[in-house]
Design a protein around this motif. Structure first.
Motif, mmCIF file in Angstrom:
data_model
loop_
_atom_site.group_PDB
_atom_site.id
_atom_site.type_symbol
_atom_site.label_atom_id
_atom_site.label_comp_id
_atom_site.label_asym_id
_atom_site.label_seq_id
_atom_site.Cartn_x
_atom_site.Cartn_y
_atom_site.Cartn_z
ATOM 1 N N ASN A 1 0.824 -1.206 0.000
ATOM 2 C CA ASN A 1 0.000 0.000 0.000
ATOM 3 C C ASN A 1 0.860 1.259 0.000
ATOM 4 O O ASN A 1 0.520 2.246 -0.663
ATOM 5 C CB ASN A 1 -0.956 -0.004 1.193
ATOM 6 N N LEU B 1 1.804 1.883 -3.499
ATOM 7 C CA LEU B 1 0.703 2.437 -4.295
ATOM 8 C C LEU B 1 0.460 3.905 -3.942
ATOM 9 O O LEU B 1 0.182 4.722 -4.818
ATOM 10 C CB LEU B 1 -0.577 1.626 -4.081
ATOM 11 N N VAL B 2 0.560 4.219 -2.657
ATOM 12 C CA VAL B 2 0.387 5.614 -2.235
ATOM 13 C C VAL B 2 1.489 6.478 -2.848
ATOM 14 O O VAL B 2 1.248 7.611 -3.260
ATOM 15 C CB VAL B 2 0.383 5.709 -0.692
ATOM 16 N N LYS C 1 2.873 5.935 -5.628
ATOM 17 C CA LYS C 1 2.795 5.820 -7.097
ATOM 18 C C LYS C 1 4.109 5.332 -7.705
ATOM 19 O O LYS C 1 4.517 5.764 -8.790
ATOM 20 C CB LYS C 1 2.374 7.159 -7.725
ATOM 21 N N TYR D 1 6.181 -0.861 -9.699
ATOM 22 C CA TYR D 1 6.513 -2.016 -8.866
ATOM 23 C C TYR D 1 6.296 -3.309 -9.629
ATOM 24 O O TYR D 1 5.617 -3.337 -10.663
ATOM 25 C CB TYR D 1 5.621 -2.038 -7.611
ATOM 26 N N ASN E 1 4.084 -2.951 -12.663
ATOM 27 C CA ASN E 1 2.839 -2.713 -11.913
ATOM 28 C C ASN E 1 1.918 -3.931 -11.917
ATOM 29 O O ASN E 1 0.692 -3.809 -11.984
ATOM 30 C CB ASN E 1 2.108 -1.473 -12.438
ATOM 31 N N PRO F 1 -5.748 4.733 -3.803
ATOM 32 C CA PRO F 1 -5.254 3.496 -3.197
ATOM 33 C C PRO F 1 -5.595 3.444 -1.716
ATOM 34 O O PRO F 1 -5.836 4.489 -1.101
ATOM 35 C CB PRO F 1 -3.739 3.585 -3.390
ATOM 36 N N PRO F 2 -5.608 2.250 -1.139
ATOM 37 C CA PRO F 2 -5.688 2.164 0.318
ATOM 38 C C PRO F 2 -4.351 2.600 0.904
ATOM 39 O O PRO F 2 -3.398 2.826 0.159
ATOM 40 C CB PRO F 2 -5.910 0.668 0.555
ATOM 41 N N ALA G 1 -3.820 13.939 -6.943
ATOM 42 C CA ALA G 1 -4.375 13.510 -8.238
ATOM 43 C C ALA G 1 -4.527 11.994 -8.315
ATOM 44 O O ALA G 1 -4.231 11.368 -9.327
ATOM 45 C CB ALA G 1 -3.537 14.042 -9.405
ATOM 46 N N ASP G 2 -5.015 11.426 -7.218
ATOM 47 C CA ASP G 2 -5.247 9.976 -7.205
ATOM 48 C C ASP G 2 -6.323 9.563 -8.200
ATOM 49 O O ASP G 2 -6.304 8.453 -8.713
ATOM 50 C CB ASP G 2 -5.703 9.534 -5.804
ATOM 51 N N ASN H 1 -3.532 7.360 -12.959
ATOM 52 C CA ASN H 1 -3.360 6.626 -11.704
ATOM 53 C C ASN H 1 -4.235 5.375 -11.674
ATOM 54 O O ASN H 1 -3.842 4.346 -11.129
ATOM 55 C CB ASN H 1 -3.670 7.532 -10.508
ATOM 56 N N TYR I 1 -2.353 2.817 -13.453
ATOM 57 C CA TYR I 1 -1.268 2.340 -12.570
ATOM 58 C C TYR I 1 -1.799 1.351 -11.540
ATOM 59 O O TYR I 1 -1.169 0.335 -11.244
ATOM 60 C CB TYR I 1 -0.620 3.551 -11.885
ATOM 61 N N LEU I 2 -2.991 1.657 -11.004
ATOM 62 C CA LEU I 2 -3.561 0.796 -9.959
ATOM 63 C C LEU I 2 -4.232 -0.455 -10.527
ATOM 64 O O LEU I 2 -4.773 -1.260 -9.780
ATOM 65 C CB LEU I 2 -4.555 1.591 -9.106
#
Lengths: 333, 333
Positions: A130, A133-134, A136, A139, A203, B114-115, B276-277, B282, B285-286
Motif C-alpha cells: 500500500n 501504491l500511495v 505511485k 513495482y 505494476n 489506493p488504500p 491527483a489519485d 493513476n 497504474y492501480l
C-alpha cells in the motif's frame, strides 16, 4: 549502453543470496548492495565486497532525502529484507519514489495468499504494498510459492534428514490434495532477472512456478525416487484449524505474539493445505501473471530434479547458521 | 433462458437508486432488493415494493447460514450500502461465497484512490475487498470517480446554487491542473449493467469514466456555457495539506473522529486535487480496466451536457432529505 542498475537489499540472506546469484548469472546488471552499517564488517559482507559489489550503506532510519541521494540513478530496487524488518522498507519506498526509481520489488518472494488475516507476515507485506501504491512507485510484486527445499518429507531410512530444516514436513495435512506452487530456491534470481527486464510485468503481480503439486503427489514422487515405502500420517483439516487456534491462544498467553513460529507454522499449514491459497488457480484469481506463460522457454528446476539431488546427499541445509532453528526451538519452549 | 438474477443492497440511497434505474433500463435482470427489517415500511421501500421488486429482508447481523438460504440462486450481488455500514458487507461476502454467488460488487463506486491512509472510507472498503479475496468470491470492484453533480462551482448570478450540496466547490485547489475522473450519477447503473454482464471484468477493478477534467477546465466550461465571468479563488496545495492536518487535530480534540465531514472533505481535496489519485493515469497504474476501452460504443452523459441542464435549472439536488447536510453542519459545530 549503460547496464541496468540494480540495488539489492538482503544479499547476505537466503532469498537475497539466491537473487544475487541469478542476477550475476544473467550478466546484464550493475549490482549494488544495500548493507546496514552494523553489517559492513561481517564475513558475509566482506565476501560480497571482495567480489566487487559496491555497497550502499544505510540502516533505513536516516532522513528520506539523504537516502534519495544514495539511490539516485538506480533503475530497479529489489528487497529481500528479513520479514521481521519488512516495515523498514517503507522509507526506501519513499526514497525510491523521490529518486525516480523505475521499478521496486518489495520483499514478497513467498507463497500466494491474500491479505486479510490469514498470515501475519502477508499482512505486513500488504502495508508495504500500500505504501508503494500511495507513492505511485512502479513495482512488481513477485511471489514464488514454497521452495522445493521446504517441501519434502523425511524417508524412513533417514537419508533426507540432513536437509530438513523444520519438523512438520513428515505429515499430510487435510486430504493431501491441496495443490501448491513450488519453486527451487536456486531459481529465484533467474526468475527475478527475467521479471525485472520485462515491461509486461510492470505494476503487476507475478508468481514464479516450477511445479504445482499436492502432498499426495509429493509423497508418491519421493516414494518412487527413493524406493522406500513412505509413512502416511494425516492431520485433518479440522485439526490444522484447531492447532492454529491453540497456538494463537498460547502466544497471547505467553506474551510471545510477535514472532511466534508455532503460529507462523500453523498459519502456513492452514493457508497452504486447508485453504489452498498457494494454488495456481488462486494465483490467477488474485490477478497474478504466471511465469510459465511469461517465460515458456525458461526451464526451472523441477521438484523431481531437486529430490533426486537431495536423495544423493547433494541438497544444502538452509539457514546453516542455525538462527532460524534456534528461534523455532526458543519459540517452542 | 432464465434472467440474470441480481440482489441490490441500498436501493433507497443515491448510489443504489441510480444503479437500480440502470439495471431496470437494461431489462435483462431479475432484481431483488435487500432491505433491513427496520426499513421495510418506509415510504421509499413501499414505493419499491409497489414496483414489484421482491425483498430479501435482512439486517446483516443474522447467522451466515440463514443468510445463505435467502440469497441462494442469486447470480450477482451489488452493494450500495451506506459507507458508515460498509463493514456489515462482510457477512454478506461470507454468505455469498457459501451460496455460490457468481459475482459480488461491494460498495465502491467512488473516486480512484489506493488504500493506505489517504481516505478512511477507502481503507474501510479495502477491509471488505480483502474479505472477498479471503473468501475467494468472484468480484468486480467498480469505481466511478466523482459525480458531475458534485464537481461544479457556483456562478456569480447564483443560478447554480440550487444544485450545490456542499460548500467548497467554489475554489480551485493547488494549481487547478489535477486531472480527475468524472461521471454523471445517472449513468451509474448503465455502467454497472454492462460490467456485470461482461466476463472480461470478473475479478478485476473497473473505473467508469465519462470525462477526465481539471478544475481549470471545469471553470472554463462553466464560464463558456453560463456566459458569466467566474471567480477564481485558489487554495494552495500546502494549504490543502494543512487544512487536513488541522481538521484531523480538531477531530481528535473533539472526540468526533468517526464520521467527521471536515476530515472527509479535507482528505478528498488532498487526494483529488493535490495527489491527483483520481486521474485516469493513476487508475491505470492501480490496475483498473477503463470503461472507455471496455465499452467504446456506450456514450455516457458528459460533463458539458450535465452543466447545460444544470444551468437550465434541471439538475436535481442530491440527498434531498437533508440528512447529509445536517451531518455536515453538525460536524462543523
Amino acid at each position: 549502453m549503460a547496464k541496468h542498475r540494480v540495488l539489492l537489499i538482503g544479499a547476505t540472506g537466503e532469498t537475497g543470496g539466491d537473487i544475487l546469484s541469478g542476477l550475476v548469472e544473467d550478466g546484464s546488471f550493475d549490482i549494488s548492495l544495500l548493507i546496514r552499517p552494523s553489517s559492513t564488517n561481517t564475513p558475509k559482507a566482506k565476501a560480497l565486497e571482495a567480489h566487487g559489489f559496491p555497497f550502499v550503506v544505510s540502516d533505513l532510519t536516516e532522513p528520506v532525502d539523504q537516502l534519495v541521494t544514495k539511490i539516485k540513478g538506480i533503475d530497479t530496487i529489489i528487497s529481500a529484507i528479513r520479514s521481521q524488518e519488512a516495515l523498514s522498507e517503507i522509507i526506501l519506498v519513499e526514497a525510491a519514489a523521490k529518486a525516480g526509481t523505475k521499478r521496486f520489488l518489495p520483499c514478497d518472494f513467498g507463497p500466494v495468499c491474500p491479505p486479510g488475516g490469514i498470515m501475519a507476515v502477508r499482512d505486513t507485506k500488504e502495508i508495504v504494498h500500500n505504501a508503494i501504491l500511495v507513492a505511485k512507485l512502479p513495482y512488481t510484486f513477485v511471489d514464488i510459492g514454497f521452495w522445493h527445499q521446504f517441501s519434502f518429507p523425511p524417508v524412513p531410512s533417514g537419508k533426507l534428514d540432513y536437509a530438513i530444516l523444520f519438523p512438520g514436513t513428515n505429515v499430510i495435512y487435510g486430504d493431501g490434495n491441496a495443490e501448491g506452487i513450488l519453486t527451487d530456491k536456486r531459481d529465484l534470481g533467474r526468475f527475478v532477472a527475467r521479471i525485472i527486464k520485462d515491461e509486461r510485468t510492470i505494476n503487476k503481480k507475478v508468481v514464479a512456478i516450477a511445479d504445482a503439486l499436492t502432498q499426495n503427489q509429493i509423497w508418491e514422487i519421493v516414494e518412487r525416487l527413493s524406493g522406500e515405502k513412505m509413512n502416511r500420517t494425516y492431520v485433518s483439516a479440522d485439526e490444522v484449524v484447531s492447532q492454529l487456534a491453540r497456538a494463537k491462544e498460547a502466544a497471547v498467553a505467553s506474551g510471545n505474539e510477535k514472532v511466534n513460529l508455532e503460529v507462523i507454522a500453523g498459519s502456513y499449514n492452514w493457508s497452504r493445505y486447508v485453504r489452498a491459497d498457494n494454488s495456481p488457480e488462486n494465483a490467477k484469481y488474485l490477478g497474478y501473471l504466471d511465469s510459465r506463460e511469461l517465460y515458456p522457454d525458461f526451464r526451472p528446476i523441477g521438484f523431481e530434479e531437486f529430490m533426486r539431488e537431495a536423495l544423493q546427499g547433494k541438497a544444502k541445509k538452509l539457514y546453516a547458521d542455525g538462527k532460524v532453528e534456534k528461534l523455532y526451538n526458543d519459540g517452542k519452549r
